[in-house]
Design a protein around this motif. Structure first.
Motif, PDB file in Angstrom:
ATOM      1  N   GLN A 100      84.465  33.450 -23.985  1.00  0.00           N
ATOM      2  CA  GLN A 100      85.446  33.353 -22.886  1.00  0.00           C
ATOM      3  C   GLN A 100      84.840  32.526 -21.776  1.00  0.00           C
ATOM      4  O   GLN A 100      83.911  32.812 -21.141  1.00  0.00           O
ATOM      5  N   SER A 103      83.252  33.343 -18.072  1.00  0.00           N
ATOM      6  CA  SER A 103      83.127  34.901 -17.950  1.00  0.00           C
ATOM      7  C   SER A 103      81.447  35.256 -18.203  1.00  0.00           C
ATOM      8  O   SER A 103      80.907  34.797 -18.917  1.00  0.00           O
ATOM      9  N   GLU A 105      80.819  37.964 -18.997  1.00  0.00           N
ATOM     10  CA  GLU A 105      80.741  38.755 -20.351  1.00  0.00           C
ATOM     11  C   GLU A 105      80.526  38.039 -21.587  1.00  0.00           C
ATOM     12  O   GLU A 105      80.499  38.782 -22.773  1.00  0.00           O
ATOM     13  N   SER A 106      80.417  36.930 -21.444  1.00  0.00           N
ATOM     14  CA  SER A 106      80.549  36.057 -22.775  1.00  0.00           C
ATOM     15  C   SER A 106      79.052  35.095 -22.800  1.00  0.00           C
ATOM     16  O   SER A 106      78.463  35.024 -21.875  1.00  0.00           O
ATOM     17  N   VAL A 211      86.628  40.967 -18.400  1.00  0.00           N
ATOM     18  CA  VAL A 211      86.245  39.796 -18.938  1.00  0.00           C
ATOM     19  C   VAL A 211      86.745  38.561 -18.305  1.00  0.00           C
ATOM     20  O   VAL A 211      86.545  37.729 -17.925  1.00  0.00           O
ATOM     21  N   SER A 214      85.984  38.362 -14.143  1.00  0.00           N
ATOM     22  CA  SER A 214      84.604  37.991 -13.899  1.00  0.00           C
ATOM     23  C   SER A 214      84.413  36.355 -13.970  1.00  0.00           C
ATOM     24  O   SER A 214      83.427  35.850 -13.354  1.00  0.00           O
ATOM     25  N   VAL A 215      85.513  35.602 -14.425  1.00  0.00           N
ATOM     26  CA  VAL A 215      85.527  34.347 -14.380  1.00  0.00           C
ATOM     27  C   VAL A 215      85.919  33.897 -12.965  1.00  0.00           C
ATOM     28  O   VAL A 215      84.770  32.664 -12.444  1.00  0.00           O
ATOM     29  N   THR A 235      79.574  29.718 -17.881  1.00  0.00           N
ATOM     30  CA  THR A 235      79.660  30.809 -18.927  1.00  0.00           C
ATOM     31  C   THR A 235      78.591  31.754 -19.025  1.00  0.00           C
ATOM     32  O   THR A 235      77.435  30.912 -19.078  1.00  0.00           O
TER      33      THR A 235
END
Length: 237
Positions: A100, A103, A105-106, A211, A214-215, A235
């Motif tokens: 993602q 994010s 989370e990526s 997800v 958080s961007v 990212t």
């Protein structure tokens, strides 16, 4: 007067590792503590609610220990654990292959991530985890041990949900003069899958929100967030 000072210094030295240990494990300790607090609250309130329902139908009230053996308690606990472990297992596996952009989370989209490095090529030291130094099938299992553990916990919770749910369902059946069902029949029922899906959907909604949010959004100091001043489409953590 020197002796108390030495004793005080010694006490300080002895207590220092304990302070470090608590600090080093604070996130785990607090989450385990909150789990126990909330589980205790669930048991107490669940026992009270269940006893009230029993008395409404002319049955005797149940104590807390008796309540722990009921299908009502077992189903309620493991129905929720099942969805949590499914979410975590799927998230661990999906983040291996999917990205993602932007994010935290990526993994990074346009560059290699340290998580993808082959441990067989790593320099081995005394601090290297034993399975990596051992190699072979042991390392192969260790490479996927996190998702494996979460999958096993999901399957165990799924099984206990089915067993506890069957007991609770049969209790309801008997109160209405209806026949009992087997565990397999209960698992094949719409009731069981309604209980599962109502939890599963909420877990994956929460992941999707984290997800995506958080961007653009930040939480200063949290490893789940990018640095506050970092561009939106940078990212990774």
């Amino acid at each position: 007067m020197l002796r108390p000072i030495k004793d005080h210094q010694a006490a300080g030295k002895n207590s220092e590792p304990k302070r470090h240990w608590v600090k080093d494990h604070g996130l785990l300790l607090v989450n385990v503590g909150l789990f126990l607090v909330f589980l205790g609250g669930m048991i107490i309130s669940g026992a009270a609610s269940y006893s009230e329902e029993q008395q409404t139908h002319g049955g005797p009230p149940l104590g807390i220990l008796q309540y722990l053996a009921t299908g009502h308690f077992v189903e309620a606990v493991f129905e929720n654990w099942e969805s949590e472990f499914l979410q975590m297992a799927m998230y661990v596996v999906l983040t291996v292959f999917l990205f993602q952009r932007g994010s935290s989370e990526s993994k990074p989209v346009d560059k290699d991530a340290p998580q993808d490095e082959d441990p067989r090529d790593a320099k081995k030291t005394a601090k290297t985890p034993w399975p990596v130094r051992r190699g072979g099938w042991v390392l192969k299992v260790y490479e996927h041990s996190l998702s494996g553990l979460l999958a096993l916990l999901f399957l165990a919770s799924f099984t206990m949900h089915a067993i506890g749910g069957t007991a609770a369902f049969n209790e309801e059946q008997l109160s209405h003069g209806l026949p009992e069902v087997s565990t397999w029949e209960y698992v094949a029922s719409s009731q069981f899958w309604f209980e599962s899906f109502q939890n599963w959907q909420s877990e994956f909604l929460a992941v999707a929100v984290l997800v995506g949010a958080s961007v653009y959004l930040r939480e200063r100091g949290s490893p789940e967030s990018k640095p506050v001043a970092e561009p939106h489409y940078e990212t990774g953590a």
